[in-house]
Design a protein around this motif. Structure first.
Motif, short mmCIF file in Angstrom:
data_model
loop_
_atom_site.label_atom_id
_atom_site.label_comp_id
_atom_site.label_asym_id
_atom_site.label_seq_id
_atom_site.Cartn_x
_atom_site.Cartn_y
_atom_site.Cartn_z
N MET A 57 29.01 -10.33 -7.80
CA MET A 57 30.09 -9.76 -6.97
C MET A 57 29.79 -8.32 -6.62
O MET A 57 29.98 -7.89 -5.46
CB MET A 57 31.41 -9.84 -7.74
N ALA A 58 29.29 -7.56 -7.62
CA ALA A 58 29.00 -6.15 -7.39
C ALA A 58 27.88 -5.95 -6.37
O ALA A 58 27.87 -4.95 -5.65
CB ALA A 58 28.64 -5.48 -8.72
N ALA A 66 27.40 -7.82 1.91
CA ALA A 66 28.10 -8.44 3.05
C ALA A 66 28.84 -7.41 3.88
O ALA A 66 28.89 -7.50 5.12
CB ALA A 66 29.07 -9.50 2.52
N TYR A 67 29.41 -6.40 3.24
CA TYR A 67 30.25 -5.42 3.95
C TYR A 67 29.41 -4.40 4.70
O TYR A 67 29.67 -4.11 5.88
CB TYR A 67 31.17 -4.73 2.94
N THR A 104 37.91 -8.99 3.70
CA THR A 104 38.24 -10.31 3.17
C THR A 104 37.03 -11.23 3.17
O THR A 104 36.76 -11.94 2.20
CB THR A 104 39.38 -10.95 3.99
N ALA A 105 36.28 -11.22 4.28
CA ALA A 105 35.08 -12.06 4.37
C ALA A 105 34.04 -11.62 3.34
O ALA A 105 33.38 -12.46 2.70
CB ALA A 105 34.50 -12.00 5.76
N ILE A 122 18.49 -13.51 -1.49
CA ILE A 122 18.00 -12.45 -2.37
C ILE A 122 19.14 -11.88 -3.22
O ILE A 122 18.99 -11.69 -4.45
CB ILE A 122 17.33 -11.32 -1.55
N THR A 123 20.28 -11.65 -2.61
CA THR A 123 21.41 -11.08 -3.35
C THR A 123 21.88 -12.01 -4.45
O THR A 123 22.15 -11.58 -5.59
CB THR A 123 22.58 -10.78 -2.39
#
Length: 715
Positions: A112-113, A119-120, A128-129, A316-317
């Protein structure tokens, strides 16, 4: 001819619609894909996924994603999570519960981190996405778990914490998903939370308080209906999955909880576990893997650089997040590098939960088609990476571990020969199943079922009868993969016959049924069991199995003073721990402090060991009072010894009569450690030793007791 060709064209119209043809094709894929790709060193799991890509709607279009495929794949996914809960060693899970919580937190937070800012800031999605994409990275499906089972390390503590962490992180992901979609739709109300909390409490109460009691009753009442046992378990899995779904959680959570609820009731080497694993690994789990491949559309890579870039960032993430979480868990809790790699391999794959998250987000309009397509690539590559990493780590762990998990210095590695002298073949099933539970899994020797006949009897006819009965029991136990060898021998003297056959086949362990009621001649000349103990030096286990082995709640082990001094003490402790691990029961040990210390030393050498609770016994003259307190769900094991041995205790004299009198309906196993009877060339001098002299007085006492009983009955 035209009609035949027309019919063939209709039958082979793509995608295939004929259910018989579709099922036949899928079975061929399940059969051939792992075999062919194994030659290329591609794991079988990936072979099935690639087969799904090739034959699926985005490949050759031979198979369509229809309701039948979805049904079987759903069963397969539930099977994976159910078996994970069923094979989890609960006392190890409890022992490492803080490790599981720690790994669950790390494998949720780290992806998540990394995922949210990727993504942002990198991909440019809104808050939200981006949160939805970060949630996607936190998911994990243990698609490589069958590899761990194949290598026999499913009880490694790294696997235990990964399974626990998977449930925690997937539960957190699905709860967060419900919150995200609720916020997006503006429907996150108090009623939603009340419904979820009540449903979860109801699920846990039913699965852990009600189902185990029903299962034990069902298995005991319908002991011979092995097929009904499997149907019962399968229905429990789907009931739990349905309740979980009603609660707003994924069905996989309910399936895992069902596995935990039945964990202690379904022994690892039992008939039922054999059937559960066979059906799942042969049919349902391969269906699920093929269906995962059918979701993959490789044409998304041709839609331009943006699709490739998004897929690359997602891949990758996701992998880096899971790898960092695994290595941090390894470093924090002191695991080996191979265990860290195993944790990464088991947690790196994204499949069912990822698809659930991304499809919900796509249908809700939170994410676009590029994320959906990138997720498909993520599923394929992450499953490939996870399978390769898991298989590599599993091989290294197996090579590093001690063979068999528990070795005795007196026992050659991998050799154990067990013989079952059986007079009444109707009692064979339970004693044979017991022998399978305690046997050394490394041994190549068959379990031999010995039936002694009179010298004048027809040996060939008796061998045929014994073989038929053994085959019947094996079919009922569904243990056809194991080798059981019937042996028929002509011998007038039972003890001499057992001794002769035991030496001929180099037997290490004799497993016997409970002796029949003592007759007057037995009191005069001794029981047959006593003669076998005198003439045989092997470890001997005498069993009275009143109930199925999966119906007990604990093993109660009584070990008199100086038991640890016996030559075969370590071997029998190994057998007892093996049995306890197989049927997942704690061991309550009643002994003195020195024996406790000796057992603790032996347990340190064993990788797979049950939970031991020690109770110090000060006065062994109260042994009768202790056994009188045995409960119906207690499996009592008594560490006895032959007369003249250093640990032989007077309370063990007439042990079979004592149990018949004090607790006639309790399950008990009397164990006798091996002794060294010397070289065979001295057999003819064996009668010239002190014990027959000391037994003279005992014989007269037996005569006196027998006469007193006869007079008492006459009065």
């Amino acid at each position: 001819m035209d009609a035949i060709l027309s019919q063939l064209r209709e039958q082979f119209h793509l995608p295939l619609q004929n259910p018989v043809l579709v099922f036949a094709l899928i079975l061929l894929i399940i059969l051939l894909a792992p075999i062919l790709l194994k030659k290329l060193r591609v794991p079988g799991i990936i072979g099935l996924i690639l087969a799904g890509v090739l034959f699926g709607p985005h490949g050759l279009n031979l198979l369509a994603k229809n309701s039948a495929i979805d049904l079987f794949s759903t069963i397969g996914l539930l099977y994976i999570m159910f078996i994970a809960g069923l094979e989890l060693e609960l006392h190890e899970f409890k022992k490492y519960r803080y490790h599981s919580i720690g790994f669950g937190f790390l494998t949720f937070i780290m992806p998540m981190a990394l995922g949210f800012p990727a993504a942002y800031f990198i991909l440019g999605y809104n808050f939200t996405a981006s949160l939805m994409i970060g949630t996607l990275f936190a998911t994990q499906t243990m698609i490589a778990y069958p590899i761990v089972t194949k290598f026999g390390i499913s009880r490694n503590k790294a696997v235990a914490i990964t399974v626990g962490g998977t449930i925690l992180t997937d539960t957190g992901v699905l709860l967060l998903l419900a919150v995200i979609t609720g916020v997006h739709a503006g429907s996150l109300e108090a009623g939603f939370w009340i419904k979820m909390i009540i449903s979860v409490i109801f699920l846990l109460a039913v699965m852990f308080l009600v189902i185990p009691r029903i299962a034990q009753w069902f298995f005991r009442r319908l002991e011979g209906e092995k097929t009904s046992h499997y149907i019962f378990v399968l229905s429990i899995v789907f009931l739990a999955a349905f309740i979980s779904q009603i609660a707003g959680l994924e069905p996989i959570i309910g399936a895992f909880i069902a596995g935990l609820a039945l964990n202690k009731i379904v022994p690892q080497s039992s008939v039922l576990m054999n059937r559960i694993q066979f059906v799942g690994n042969a049919l349902f789990i391969p269906f699920f893997l093929i269906s995962v491949g059918m979701l993959v559309d490789l044409r998304v890579l041709l839609q331009g650089p943006k699709a490739l870039w998004i897929a690359f960032v997602l891949l990758i993430t996701a992998l880096v997040g899971k790898y960092v979480a695994a290595r941090l868990t390894q470093w924090i809790f002191g695991y080996s590098r191979n265990q860290g790699l195993l944790i990464f391999g088991l947690s790196a794959s994204h499949a069912a939960a990822a698809m659930a998250v991304i499809l919900v987000g796509y249908k809700a309009g939170i994410i676009d088609e590029n994320i959906l397509n990138g997720t498909i690539i993520l599923i394929l590559v992450s499953c490939l990476v996870a399978s390769i990493a898991t298989e590599a780590a599993s091989k290294r762990i197996v090579m590093e571990s001690e063979p068999g998990g528990a070795l005795s210095e007196e026992q050659p590695a991998g050799y154990e020969s067990i013989i079952l002298p059986v007079a009444n073949l109707k009692n064979l099933e339970r004693i044979l199943e017991f022998s399978f539970f305690i046997r050394d899994k490394r041994s190549k020797e068959p379990i031999r079922v010995l039936n002694l006949i009179d010298p004048g009897s027809n040996a060939d006819l008796k061998l045929t009868q014994v073989s038929q009965e053994v085959d019947k029991v094996m079919a009922n136990l569904a243990l056809s993969d194991f080798h059981v060898l019937p042996v028929v021998a002509a011998e007038q003297n039972i003890a001499a016959g057992i001794n002769r056959i035991s030496r001929e086949f180099e037997v290490t362990t004799i497993v016997m049924g409970w002796p029949t009621k003592e007759s007057f001649s037995d009191r005069l000349f001794g029981q047959k069991t006593d003669h076998i103990l005198e003439s045989s030096g092997q470890a001997i286990l005498v069993c009275r199995l009143m109930n199925p082995l999966n119906s007990f709640s604990r093993i109660v082990l009584f070990s008199p003073p100086f038991s640890e001094k016996e030559q075969g003490f370590e071997y029998l402790i190994t057998k007892i721990t093996t049995l306890a691990v197989e049927i997942n029961l704690p061991v309550h040990l009643y002994c003195d402090s020195k024996t406790q210390e000796a057992v603790a030393v032996l347990l340190d050498k064993i990788n797979r060991k049950p939970l031991f609770k020690n109770y110090e016994v000060q006065n062994w003259n109260e042994f009768l009072l202790m056994i009188n307190k045995l409960a119906e769900k207690d499996l009592a094991i008594i560490f006895s010894a032959r007369k003249g041995s250093v640990s032989h205790h007077s309370q063990m004299d007439q042990i079979f009569d004592r149990f018949n009198t004090v607790c006639p309906d309790r399950t008990v196993v009397i164990t006798y450690p091996k002794v060294n009877l010397g070289n065979d060339k001295y057999d003819k001098y064996r009668d010239f030793y002190a014990e027959p002299l000391t037994r003279t007085a005992e014989t007269f006492r037996n005569i006196q007791r027998g006469m007193e009983k006869m007079i008492h009955k006459a009065e």
